[in-house]
Design a protein around this motif. Structure first.
Motif, PDB file in Angstrom:
ATOM      1  N   GLN A   1      64.924-129.319   4.372  1.00 39.11           N
ATOM      2  CA  GLN A   1      64.091-128.986   3.226  1.00 39.11           C
ATOM      3  C   GLN A   1      62.736-128.499   3.723  1.00 39.11           C
ATOM      4  N   VAL A   2      62.345-127.322   3.250  1.00 36.67           N
ATOM      5  CA  VAL A   2      61.071-126.751   3.653  1.00 36.67           C
ATOM      6  C   VAL A   2      59.927-127.478   2.946  1.00 36.67           C
ATOM      7  N   ARG A   3      58.905-127.816   3.720  1.00 41.15           N
ATOM      8  CA  ARG A   3      57.719-128.421   3.131  1.00 41.15           C
ATOM      9  C   ARG A   3      56.487-127.757   3.731  1.00 41.15           C
ATOM     10  N   LEU A   4      55.609-127.286   2.853  1.00 38.09           N
ATOM     11  CA  LEU A   4      54.373-126.632   3.248  1.00 38.09           C
ATOM     12  C   LEU A   4      53.232-127.379   2.575  1.00 38.09           C
ATOM     13  N   VAL A   5      52.292-127.901   3.354  1.00 37.21           N
ATOM     14  CA  VAL A   5      51.199-128.685   2.804  1.00 37.21           C
ATOM     15  C   VAL A   5      49.873-128.080   3.247  1.00 37.21           C
ATOM     16  N   GLU A   6      49.190-127.473   2.280  1.00 38.79           N
ATOM     17  CA  GLU A   6      47.897-126.849   2.542  1.00 38.79           C
ATOM     18  C   GLU A   6      46.765-127.835   2.261  1.00 38.79           C
ATOM     19  N   SER A   7      45.694-127.734   3.040  1.00 36.76           N
ATOM     20  CA  SER A   7      44.529-128.592   2.847  1.00 36.76           C
ATOM     21  C   SER A   7      43.293-127.898   3.375  1.00 36.76           C
ATOM     22  N   GLY A   8      42.136-128.476   3.039  1.00 36.96           N
ATOM     23  CA  GLY A   8      40.881-127.971   3.578  1.00 36.96           C
ATOM     24  C   GLY A   8      40.029-127.170   2.621  1.00 36.96           C
ATOM     25  N   GLY A   9      40.536-126.924   1.420  1.00 36.09           N
ATOM     26  CA  GLY A   9      39.755-126.180   0.447  1.00 36.09           C
ATOM     27  C   GLY A   9      38.609-126.994  -0.105  1.00 36.09           C
ATOM     28  N   GLY A  10      37.805-126.342  -0.939  1.00 36.43           N
ATOM     29  CA  GLY A  10      36.677-127.035  -1.547  1.00 36.43           C
ATOM     30  C   GLY A  10      35.715-126.062  -2.165  1.00 36.43           C
ATOM     31  N   LEU A  11      34.563-126.593  -2.542  1.00 37.73           N
ATOM     32  CA  LEU A  11      33.488-125.799  -3.124  1.00 37.73           C
ATOM     33  C   LEU A  11      32.474-125.486  -2.029  1.00 37.73           C
ATOM     34  N   VAL A  12      32.141-124.220  -1.878  1.00 34.97           N
ATOM     35  CA  VAL A  12      31.201-123.810  -0.835  1.00 34.97           C
ATOM     36  C   VAL A  12      30.301-122.721  -1.395  1.00 34.97           C
ATOM     37  N   GLN A  13      29.070-122.670  -0.898  1.00 37.10           N
ATOM     38  CA  GLN A  13      28.135-121.638  -1.336  1.00 37.10           C
ATOM     39  C   GLN A  13      28.450-120.305  -0.669  1.00 37.10           C
ATOM     40  N   PRO A  14      28.067-119.214  -1.297  1.00 39.72           N
ATOM     41  CA  PRO A  14      28.254-117.902  -0.647  1.00 39.72           C
ATOM     42  C   PRO A  14      27.620-117.888   0.733  1.00 39.72           C
ATOM     43  N   GLY A  15      28.344-117.318   1.685  1.00 42.33           N
ATOM     44  CA  GLY A  15      27.903-117.292   3.069  1.00 42.33           C
ATOM     45  C   GLY A  15      28.390-118.473   3.886  1.00 42.33           C
ATOM     46  N   GLY A  16      28.975-119.445   3.224  1.00 41.22           N
ATOM     47  CA  GLY A  16      29.462-120.633   3.909  1.00 41.22           C
ATOM     48  C   GLY A  16      30.817-120.437   4.563  1.00 41.22           C
ATOM     49  N   SER A  17      31.331-121.531   5.138  1.00 47.12           N
ATOM     50  CA  SER A  17      32.592-121.495   5.880  1.00 47.12           C
ATOM     51  C   SER A  17      33.496-122.644   5.457  1.00 47.12           C
ATOM     52  N   LEU A  18      34.776-122.409   5.601  1.00 47.61           N
ATOM     53  CA  LEU A  18      35.798-123.430   5.418  1.00 47.61           C
ATOM     54  C   LEU A  18      36.915-123.180   6.408  1.00 47.61           C
ATOM     55  N   ARG A  19      37.627-124.236   6.758  1.00 47.33           N
ATOM     56  CA  ARG A  19      38.806-124.109   7.613  1.00 47.33           C
ATOM     57  C   ARG A  19      39.990-124.729   6.885  1.00 47.33           C
ATOM     58  N   LEU A  20      40.962-123.892   6.592  1.00 46.42           N
ATOM     59  CA  LEU A  20      42.170-124.348   5.933  1.00 46.42           C
ATOM     60  C   LEU A  20      43.247-124.675   6.957  1.00 46.42           C
ATOM     61  N   SER A  21      44.070-125.658   6.609  1.00 45.70           N
ATOM     62  CA  SER A  21      45.212-126.025   7.445  1.00 45.70           C
ATOM     63  C   SER A  21      46.477-126.020   6.609  1.00 45.70           C
TER      64      SER A  21
END
Length: 120
Positions: A1-21
């Motif tokens: 069974q395929v399972r894909l679990v995304e994480s790392g999102g959120g609220l950020v100001q313009p010009g900011g950074s995030l790292r998704l997994s």
């Protein structure tokens, strides 16, 4: 069974950074090209970044130079480093298979995604 679990999102100001997994299971991760997709409200899902099984990368024009996709085959995980974020990057982000010629594809199912909101 395929399972894909995304994480790392959120609220950020313009010009900011995030790292998704995106952690995967139920697939032979290392042989698949993987992609990050996003879907903004009222819009179709779009493919924004692809990494081949060999590590070659491809980006949509809208994120080129700001986003970096990478993968860890030992952890069956794909990442998306997002820098210089803009309000138009606001969307739910998903990972899934991509084709070897950098076109959309899927394993037949999708994860829950992770919400990215860019706002001041």
């Amino acid at each position: 069974q395929v399972r894909l679990v995304e994480s790392g999102g959120g609220l950020v100001q313009p010009g900011g950074s995030l790292r998704l997994s995106c952690t995967t299971s139920g697939i032979v991760f290392m042989i698949n090209a993987m992609g990050w997709y996003r879907q903004a409200p009222g819009k179709q899902r779009e493919l924004v970044a692809v990494i081949s099984s060999g590590g070659s990368t491809h980006y949509s024009d809208s994120v080129k130079g700001r986003f970096t996709i990478s993968r860890d085959n030992m952890k069956n995980t794909v990442y998306l480093q997002m820098n210089s974020l803009k309000p138009e990057d606001t969307a739910v982000y998903y990972c899934n298979r991509a084709s070897s010629d950098y076109a959309p594809d899927s394993f037949g199912s999708w994860g829950q995604g992770t919400q990215v909101t860019v706002s001041s």
